[in-house]
Design a protein around this motif. Structure first.
Motif, PDB file in Angstrom:
ATOM      1  N   ASN A   1       5.519  16.008  -1.677  1.00 44.10           N
ATOM      2  CA  ASN A   1       4.925  17.357  -1.504  1.00 44.10           C
ATOM      3  C   ASN A   1       3.719  17.222  -0.636  1.00 44.10           C
ATOM      4  O   ASN A   1       2.917  17.887  -0.962  1.00 44.10           O
ATOM      5  CB  ASN A   1       4.772  17.861  -2.929  1.00 44.10           C
ATOM      6  N   GLY A   2       4.100  16.814   0.506  1.00 40.77           N
ATOM      7  CA  GLY A   2       2.898  16.477   1.362  1.00 40.77           C
ATOM      8  C   GLY A   2       2.466  15.426   1.737  1.00 40.77           C
ATOM      9  O   GLY A   2       1.662  14.751   0.723  1.00 40.77           O
ATOM     10  N   LEU A   3       2.700  14.619   2.657  1.00 40.39           N
ATOM     11  CA  LEU A   3       2.165  13.185   2.878  1.00 40.39           C
ATOM     12  C   LEU A   3       0.772  12.879   3.148  1.00 40.39           C
ATOM     13  O   LEU A   3       0.006  12.179   2.578  1.00 40.39           O
ATOM     14  CB  LEU A   3       2.951  12.512   4.047  1.00 40.39           C
ATOM     15  N   ARG A   4       0.300  14.024   3.746  1.00 44.14           N
ATOM     16  CA  ARG A   4      -1.299  13.932   4.098  1.00 44.14           C
ATOM     17  C   ARG A   4      -2.024  14.249   2.777  1.00 44.14           C
ATOM     18  O   ARG A   4      -2.910  13.385   2.494  1.00 44.14           O
ATOM     19  CB  ARG A   4      -1.683  14.894   5.036  1.00 44.14           C
ATOM     20  N   ALA A   5      -1.470  15.082   2.119  1.00 42.94           N
ATOM     21  CA  ALA A   5      -2.151  15.173   0.603  1.00 42.94           C
ATOM     22  C   ALA A   5      -2.160  14.134  -0.304  1.00 42.94           C
ATOM     23  O   ALA A   5      -3.004  13.584  -0.800  1.00 42.94           O
ATOM     24  CB  ALA A   5      -1.445  16.452  -0.024  1.00 42.94           C
ATOM     25  N   VAL A   6      -0.986  13.433  -0.235  1.00 41.09           N
ATOM     26  CA  VAL A   6      -0.632  12.202  -1.257  1.00 41.09           C
ATOM     27  C   VAL A   6      -1.377  11.237  -0.755  1.00 41.09           C
ATOM     28  O   VAL A   6      -1.938  10.124  -1.658  1.00 41.09           O
ATOM     29  CB  VAL A   6       0.733  12.072  -1.549  1.00 41.09           C
ATOM     30  N   LEU A   7      -1.698  11.125   0.629  1.00 37.81           N
ATOM     31  CA  LEU A   7      -2.393   9.869   0.854  1.00 37.81           C
ATOM     32  C   LEU A   7      -3.911   9.791   0.406  1.00 37.81           C
ATOM     33  O   LEU A   7      -4.609   8.774   0.400  1.00 37.81           O
ATOM     34  CB  LEU A   7      -2.420   9.874   2.620  1.00 37.81           C
ATOM     35  N   LYS A   8      -4.245  11.313   0.074  1.00 37.06           N
ATOM     36  CA  LYS A   8      -5.561  11.440  -0.589  1.00 37.06           C
ATOM     37  C   LYS A   8      -5.603  10.889  -2.063  1.00 37.06           C
ATOM     38  O   LYS A   8      -6.787  10.966  -2.614  1.00 37.06           O
ATOM     39  CB  LYS A   8      -6.277  12.613  -0.070  1.00 37.06           C
ATOM     40  N   LYS A   9      -4.579  10.797  -2.558  1.00 34.18           N
ATOM     41  CA  LYS A   9      -4.201  10.516  -3.973  1.00 34.18           C
ATOM     42  C   LYS A   9      -3.728   9.201  -4.261  1.00 34.18           C
ATOM     43  O   LYS A   9      -2.935   8.890  -5.530  1.00 34.18           O
ATOM     44  CB  LYS A   9      -3.331  11.726  -4.610  1.00 34.18           C
ATOM     45  N   GLY A  10      -4.091   8.132  -3.276  1.00 33.22           N
ATOM     46  CA  GLY A  10      -3.719   6.745  -3.675  1.00 33.22           C
ATOM     47  C   GLY A  10      -2.408   6.336  -3.519  1.00 33.22           C
ATOM     48  O   GLY A  10      -1.759   5.361  -3.887  1.00 33.22           O
ATOM     49  N   PHE A  11      -1.732   7.040  -2.306  1.00 35.61           N
ATOM     50  CA  PHE A  11      -0.279   6.835  -2.124  1.00 35.61           C
ATOM     51  C   PHE A  11      -0.188   5.206  -1.611  1.00 35.61           C
ATOM     52  O   PHE A  11       0.629   4.776  -2.039  1.00 35.61           O
ATOM     53  CB  PHE A  11       0.093   7.852  -0.903  1.00 35.61           C
ATOM     54  N   LEU A  12      -1.176   4.845  -0.811  1.00 41.60           N
ATOM     55  CA  LEU A  12      -0.903   3.410  -0.096  1.00 41.60           C
ATOM     56  C   LEU A  12      -0.915   2.418  -1.170  1.00 41.60           C
ATOM     57  O   LEU A  12      -0.180   1.115  -1.237  1.00 41.60           O
ATOM     58  CB  LEU A  12      -1.794   3.312   0.784  1.00 41.60           C
ATOM     59  N   ALA A  13      -1.850   2.771  -2.293  1.00 39.23           N
ATOM     60  CA  ALA A  13      -1.997   1.679  -3.479  1.00 39.23           C
ATOM     61  C   ALA A  13      -0.617   1.877  -4.314  1.00 39.23           C
ATOM     62  O   ALA A  13      -0.166   0.557  -4.690  1.00 39.23           O
ATOM     63  CB  ALA A  13      -3.100   2.009  -4.251  1.00 39.23           C
ATOM     64  N   THR A  14      -0.093   2.783  -4.358  1.00 37.32           N
ATOM     65  CA  THR A  14       1.102   2.998  -5.172  1.00 37.32           C
ATOM     66  C   THR A  14       2.211   2.128  -4.251  1.00 37.32           C
ATOM     67  O   THR A  14       3.255   1.538  -4.714  1.00 37.32           O
ATOM     68  CB  THR A  14       1.570   4.455  -5.324  1.00 37.32           C
ATOM     69  N   PHE A  15       2.298   2.640  -2.940  1.00 34.35           N
ATOM     70  CA  PHE A  15       3.276   2.138  -2.052  1.00 34.35           C
ATOM     71  C   PHE A  15       3.239   0.592  -2.351  1.00 34.35           C
ATOM     72  O   PHE A  15       4.262  -0.128  -2.351  1.00 34.35           O
ATOM     73  CB  PHE A  15       3.035   2.457  -0.536  1.00 34.35           C
ATOM     74  N   THR A  16       2.061   0.064  -2.195  1.00 29.17           N
ATOM     75  CA  THR A  16       1.999  -1.164  -1.925  1.00 29.17           C
ATOM     76  C   THR A  16       2.466  -2.003  -3.163  1.00 29.17           C
ATOM     77  O   THR A  16       3.001  -3.047  -3.486  1.00 29.17           O
ATOM     78  CB  THR A  16       0.384  -1.924  -1.823  1.00 29.17           C
ATOM     79  N   ALA A  17       1.891  -1.483  -4.638  1.00 27.03           N
ATOM     80  CA  ALA A  17       2.365  -1.902  -5.913  1.00 27.03           C
ATOM     81  C   ALA A  17       4.007  -1.984  -5.965  1.00 27.03           C
ATOM     82  O   ALA A  17       4.386  -2.730  -6.711  1.00 27.03           O
ATOM     83  CB  ALA A  17       1.572  -1.170  -6.916  1.00 27.03           C
TER      84      ALA A  17
END
Length: 265
Positions: free
Chosen positions: A12-28
């Motif tokens: 629901n918006g990649l730019r928005a979720v990048l500000k909500k810890g997306f990369l940490a979730t992606f890595t985990a």
């Protein structure tokens, strides 16, 4: 035992979720292939730092709308965008990666909209997408995933009796999904968890997520002949950041491509 993990998530918006810890979730999550729907962005609007993954984006012509992406540790044999000639889509809804042993398709299915104004468009899309997948399946097995914007059965929605005329739960949309699966594809979560009640999307309204008043509209499905290699399917309900949560498909290592991708420059 080695396995392959695939993740699909409507962010629901990649730019928005990048500000909500997306990369940490992606890595985990450490998926071999990570599919995203509803990126809501154009080329160059965000940098997604995913070392070790090849990145593929399909952008909608309309800014801030729709869009899909795939991040893969393995370099595909071929990548295609959209589902031409079956449907001329300018909304960035499909990416297909061809690997040696299967096709991987991520899809953001059109929503029928308020008052079902787009139901006819959606019906045309469903027919075209089914034809596209069937054509792929004749060549090699298919795994397809994404926000398919349909809760297939009453078990897949919190309040079925009041939603039969709601986008995503109309008789027409549900029947279309039945036809898509019939005799060819398997709904992974329902195969492994035939009676389990879990959802993948909750409205932002009415505290729906805290009340678990949700819908299961995010899927991994696969060609029937892949069943011996599919080991599990999960809905990752605890992961936040979007009104959807990710879904996961696990396979044996028999489907793994031979070599991991080299990191993109």
């Amino acid at each position: 035992m080695n396995m392959m993990k695939l993740i699909s998530w409507n962010v629901n918006g990649l730019r928005a979720v990048l500000k909500k810890g997306f990369l940490a979730t992606f890595t985990a999550l450490d998926a071999d292939i990570f599919c995203i729907q509803e990126t809501k962005m154009q080329a160059g609007q965000a940098e997604v730092n995913t070392p070790g993954y090849h990145q593929y984006f399909n952008y909608a012509e309309r800014k801030g709308y729709s869009g899909t992406a795939v991040f893969s540790k393995y370099e595909p044999l071929n990548v295609t965008y959209g589902i031409k000639p079956f449907f001329d889509d300018d909304e960035g809804r499909v990416i297909t990666l061809e690997f040696p042993k299967f096709f991987l398709v991520t899809c953001y299915t059109p929503n029928s909209g308020g008052e079902l104004k787009r139901l006819d468009f959606r019906a045309g899309w469903d027919e075209a997408f089914r034809a596209y997948l069937t054509d792929l399946d004749k060549r090699k097995p298919v795994i397809f995933c994404g926000d398919l914007n349909v809760a297939h059965e009453e078990i897949d929605i919190k309040n079925p009796t009041t939603n039969h005329h709601s986008a995503g739960f109309t008789d027409q949309e549900r029947a279309g999904f039945t036809v898509l699966l019939k005799d060819r594809f398997i709904d992974s979560f329902r195969h492994f968890h035939p009676t389990k009640v879990e959802y993948s999307w909750w409205s932002y309204r009415f505290a729906a997520r805290s009340r678990n008043a949700g819908w299961r509209i995010d899927y991994f499905c696969y060609s029937q002949r892949l069943q011996p290699e599919i080991t599990d399917a999960q809905i990752l309900t605890t992961i936040l950041g979007s009104d959807h949560c990710p879904v996961e498909l696990d396979t044996t290592d028999a489907l793994l491509p031979d070599q991991p991708a080299k990191e993109d420059a």
